[in-house]
Motif scaffolding. Structure first.
Motif, short mmCIF file in Angstrom:
data_model
loop_
_atom_site.label_atom_id
_atom_site.label_comp_id
_atom_site.label_asym_id
_atom_site.label_seq_id
_atom_site.Cartn_x
_atom_site.Cartn_y
_atom_site.Cartn_z
N GLU A 72 33.58 -5.24 22.35
CA GLU A 72 33.68 -6.27 21.31
C GLU A 72 33.54 -5.69 19.89
O GLU A 72 33.99 -6.31 18.93
CB GLU A 72 32.60 -7.34 21.51
CG GLU A 72 32.82 -8.19 22.74
CD GLU A 72 31.62 -9.06 23.09
OE1 GLU A 72 30.51 -8.84 22.54
OE2 GLU A 72 31.78 -9.95 23.93
N ALA A 73 32.95 -4.51 19.76
CA ALA A 73 32.74 -3.91 18.44
C ALA A 73 34.06 -3.56 17.75
O ALA A 73 34.14 -3.58 16.52
CB ALA A 73 31.86 -2.67 18.55
N LEU A 74 35.07 -3.23 18.52
CA LEU A 74 36.41 -2.90 18.02
C LEU A 74 36.42 -1.75 17.01
O LEU A 74 37.40 -1.54 16.31
CB LEU A 74 37.10 -4.12 17.39
CG LEU A 74 37.36 -5.30 18.32
CD1 LEU A 74 37.93 -6.47 17.55
CD2 LEU A 74 38.30 -4.90 19.45
N ASN A 75 35.36 -0.96 16.95
CA ASN A 75 35.30 0.15 16.00
C ASN A 75 35.98 1.42 16.51
O ASN A 75 35.91 2.45 15.88
CB ASN A 75 33.84 0.46 15.65
CG ASN A 75 33.02 0.85 16.84
OD1 ASN A 75 33.48 0.81 17.98
ND2 ASN A 75 31.78 1.22 16.60
N TYR A 76 36.64 1.34 17.63
CA TYR A 76 37.31 2.48 18.25
C TYR A 76 38.83 2.38 18.11
O TYR A 76 39.55 3.25 18.56
CB TYR A 76 36.92 2.55 19.73
CG TYR A 76 37.08 1.22 20.41
CD1 TYR A 76 38.29 0.81 20.91
CD2 TYR A 76 36.01 0.34 20.46
CE1 TYR A 76 38.45 -0.43 21.48
CE2 TYR A 76 36.15 -0.91 21.04
CZ TYR A 76 37.37 -1.28 21.54
OH TYR A 76 37.52 -2.53 22.09
#
Length: 88
Positions: free
Chosen positions: A79-83
């Motif tokens: 869910e962080a989508l920082n990748y």
């Protein structure tokens, strides 16, 4: 199947989902996090890859509720989508 073989297989499956968006989301997630996974995490990711891309993407973006079997630290990281690489 040994760990390295499982991870190679999962990397291929994560990056060959059928759409560029799903490849970036799921493949990018795999590349960022797989090194820290234990056997239980690998098994969970294998199960996750059996799900439909639209569902995985919906869970990651918060547009669909996450099923109880996937709630936990892996889904929080997804869910962080920082990748996901963003072109500038």
């Amino acid at each position: 199947m040994d760990r390295e073989h499982r991870l190679k297989r999962l990397r291929f499956r994560a990056w060959h989902r059928g759409t560029k968006e799903a490849d970036l989301l799921i493949g990018g997630f795999f590349d960022r996090h797989h090194a820290e996974w234990g056997d239980d995490d690998i098994t969970l990711f294998e199960r996750l890859l059996e799900e439909q891309d639209v569902d995985i993407m919906g869970w990651a973006t918060g547009s669909q509720p996450v099923p109880p079997e996937y709630q936990g630290t892996m889904m929080k990281a997804l869910e962080a989508l920082n990748y996901v690489p963003i072109a500038e």
